[in-house]
Motif scaffolding. Structure first.
Motif, PDB file in Angstrom:
ATOM      1  N   GLU A 122       0.833  -1.208   0.000  1.00  0.00           N
ATOM      2  CA  GLU A 122       0.000   0.000   0.000  1.00  0.00           C
ATOM      3  C   GLU A 122       0.866   1.257   0.000  1.00  0.00           C
ATOM      4  OE1 GLU A 122      -2.683  -0.309   3.317  1.00  0.00           O
ATOM      5  OE2 GLU A 122      -3.812  -1.945   2.384  1.00  0.00           O
ATOM      6  N   ARG A 123       1.938   1.265   0.786  1.00  0.00           N
ATOM      7  CA  ARG A 123       2.854   2.426   0.802  1.00  0.00           C
ATOM      8  C   ARG A 123       3.506   2.594  -0.568  1.00  0.00           C
ATOM      9  NH1 ARG A 123       4.277   0.350   5.889  1.00  0.00           N
ATOM     10  NH2 ARG A 123       6.190  -0.545   5.067  1.00  0.00           N
ATOM     11  N   ALA A 124       3.916   1.470  -1.173  1.00  0.00           N
ATOM     12  CA  ALA A 124       4.545   1.533  -2.496  1.00  0.00           C
ATOM     13  C   ALA A 124       3.559   2.072  -3.534  1.00  0.00           C
ATOM     14  CB  ALA A 124       5.058   0.152  -2.904  1.00  0.00           C
ATOM     15  N   GLU A 125       2.287   1.637  -3.462  1.00  0.00           N
ATOM     16  CA  GLU A 125       1.271   2.149  -4.382  1.00  0.00           C
ATOM     17  C   GLU A 125       1.068   3.641  -4.183  1.00  0.00           C
ATOM     18  OE1 GLU A 125      -2.395  -0.040  -4.086  1.00  0.00           O
ATOM     19  OE2 GLU A 125      -1.414  -1.931  -4.582  1.00  0.00           O
ATOM     20  N   GLY A 126       1.057   4.083  -2.932  1.00  0.00           N
ATOM     21  CA  GLY A 126       0.923   5.513  -2.636  1.00  0.00           C
ATOM     22  C   GLY A 126       2.089   6.299  -3.206  1.00  0.00           C
ATOM     23  N   MET A 127       3.290   5.756  -3.062  1.00  0.00           N
ATOM     24  CA  MET A 127       4.484   6.430  -3.595  1.00  0.00           C
ATOM     25  C   MET A 127       4.430   6.451  -5.121  1.00  0.00           C
ATOM     26  SD  MET A 127       7.325   4.891  -0.946  1.00  0.00           S
ATOM     27  CE  MET A 127       8.731   5.500  -1.828  1.00  0.00           C
ATOM     28  N   ALA A 128       3.945   5.367  -5.715  1.00  0.00           N
ATOM     29  CA  ALA A 128       3.836   5.311  -7.178  1.00  0.00           C
ATOM     30  C   ALA A 128       2.823   6.343  -7.672  1.00  0.00           C
ATOM     31  CB  ALA A 128       3.441   3.907  -7.631  1.00  0.00           C
ATOM     32  N   ARG A 129       1.684   6.471  -6.994  1.00  0.00           N
ATOM     33  CA  ARG A 129       0.686   7.484  -7.378  1.00  0.00           C
ATOM     34  C   ARG A 129       1.261   8.885  -7.255  1.00  0.00           C
ATOM     35  NH1 ARG A 129      -2.855   3.812  -4.851  1.00  0.00           N
ATOM     36  NH2 ARG A 129      -2.721   4.889  -2.858  1.00  0.00           N
ATOM     37  N   ALA A 130       2.012   9.132  -6.164  1.00  0.00           N
ATOM     38  CA  ALA A 130       2.626  10.452  -5.968  1.00  0.00           C
ATOM     39  C   ALA A 130       3.646  10.724  -7.065  1.00  0.00           C
ATOM     40  CB  ALA A 130       3.283  10.525  -4.595  1.00  0.00           C
ATOM     41  N   ALA A 131       4.434   9.725  -7.423  1.00  0.00           N
ATOM     42  CA  ALA A 131       5.431   9.899  -8.491  1.00  0.00           C
ATOM     43  C   ALA A 131       4.734  10.136  -9.829  1.00  0.00           C
ATOM     44  CB  ALA A 131       6.335   8.664  -8.568  1.00  0.00           C
ATOM     45  N   GLU A 132       3.647   9.417 -10.064  1.00  0.00           N
ATOM     46  CA  GLU A 132       2.880   9.591 -11.298  1.00  0.00           C
ATOM     47  C   GLU A 132       2.305  11.001 -11.376  1.00  0.00           C
ATOM     48  OE1 GLU A 132      -0.965   7.315 -12.525  1.00  0.00           O
ATOM     49  OE2 GLU A 132       0.718   5.883 -12.549  1.00  0.00           O
ATOM     50  N   SER A 133       1.810  11.483 -10.263  1.00  0.00           N
ATOM     51  CA  SER A 133       1.259  12.840 -10.204  1.00  0.00           C
ATOM     52  C   SER A 133       2.346  13.870 -10.468  1.00  0.00           C
ATOM     53  CB  SER A 133       0.621  13.064  -8.836  1.00  0.00           C
ATOM     54  OG  SER A 133       0.159  14.369  -8.700  1.00  0.00           O
ATOM     55  N   ARG A 134       3.520  13.671  -9.874  1.00  0.00           N
ATOM     56  CA  ARG A 134       4.637  14.607 -10.112  1.00  0.00           C
ATOM     57  C   ARG A 134       5.055  14.567 -11.578  1.00  0.00           C
ATOM     58  NH1 ARG A 134       6.770  12.798  -4.923  1.00  0.00           N
ATOM     59  NH2 ARG A 134       8.000  11.280  -6.062  1.00  0.00           N
ATOM     60  N   LEU A 135       5.062  13.355 -12.157  1.00  0.00           N
ATOM     61  CA  LEU A 135       5.431  13.211 -13.564  1.00  0.00           C
ATOM     62  C   LEU A 135       4.437  13.967 -14.458  1.00  0.00           C
ATOM     63  CD1 LEU A 135       7.276  11.974 -15.699  1.00  0.00           C
ATOM     64  CD2 LEU A 135       5.827   9.937 -15.651  1.00  0.00           C
ATOM     65  N   GLU A 136       3.134  13.808 -14.166  1.00  0.00           N
ATOM     66  CA  GLU A 136       2.117  14.526 -14.944  1.00  0.00           C
ATOM     67  C   GLU A 136       2.317  16.032 -14.826  1.00  0.00           C
ATOM     68  OE1 GLU A 136      -1.740  13.206 -13.645  1.00  0.00           O
ATOM     69  OE2 GLU A 136      -1.414  11.166 -14.401  1.00  0.00           O
TER      70      GLU A 136
END
Length: 158
Positions: A122-136
């Protein structure tokens, strides 16, 4: 091995009453040397019985016995039989009551590991979503910067 199992609990012979025992039935565990007492209560009952038989305190000796080697394994363990207790002490064969306990411990440990892995995922998914948001956000900034640069270049040509 001088042990017994009562209500699942193992006891070793703590006392040996050395006496010339009367003929006839004896209500206590006996061996060639005398009567075995597994608890202090057994000792009191055996002494009372000897007194009933007319055997005075000066006609017997009480010898304190040591626990058999490995008897400490029995603390807190329930046994189905004397032979199960002996197998546990002498051969380190776990009694059925411990097998179930160990299985429960393993299941609990596996559940804790699974829960920790789930939280980590769950933490990794949260970090992935945050990274995806930063990338966007970066991609939008790049497009905007590129657009502004292209406009700036067109303005310079005029």
């Amino acid at each position: 091995m001088r042990i017994c199992v009562v209500d699942g609990k193992a006891y070793y012979a703590k006392h040996l009453l050395r006496a010339k025992l009367p003929d006839g039935p004896i209500r206590f565990p006996a061996c060639a040397d005398g009567m075995l007492c597994f608890t202090d209560r057994d000792l009191a009952r055996a002494e009372a019985w000897l007194k009933e038989q007319g055997i005075g305190k000066d006609e017997y000796k009480i010898e304190e016995l040591q626990p058999p080697p490995g008897f400490e394994k029995t603390v807190g363990v329930k046994y189905a039989s004397r032979s199960e207790a002996i197998a546990h002490i002498e051969q380190d064969i776990e009694p059925e009551s411990l097998v179930l306990t160990r299985l429960r411990e393993r299941v609990d440990a596996a559940e804790r590991r699974a829960e920790a892995a789930e939280q980590k995922a769950e933490r990794a998914e949260g970090m992935a979503r945050a990274a995806e948001s930063r990338l966007e956000t970066l991609e939008k900034d790049i497009k905007l910067t590129k657009k502004n640069y292209e406009r700036g270049g067109q303005d310079a040509k005029r």
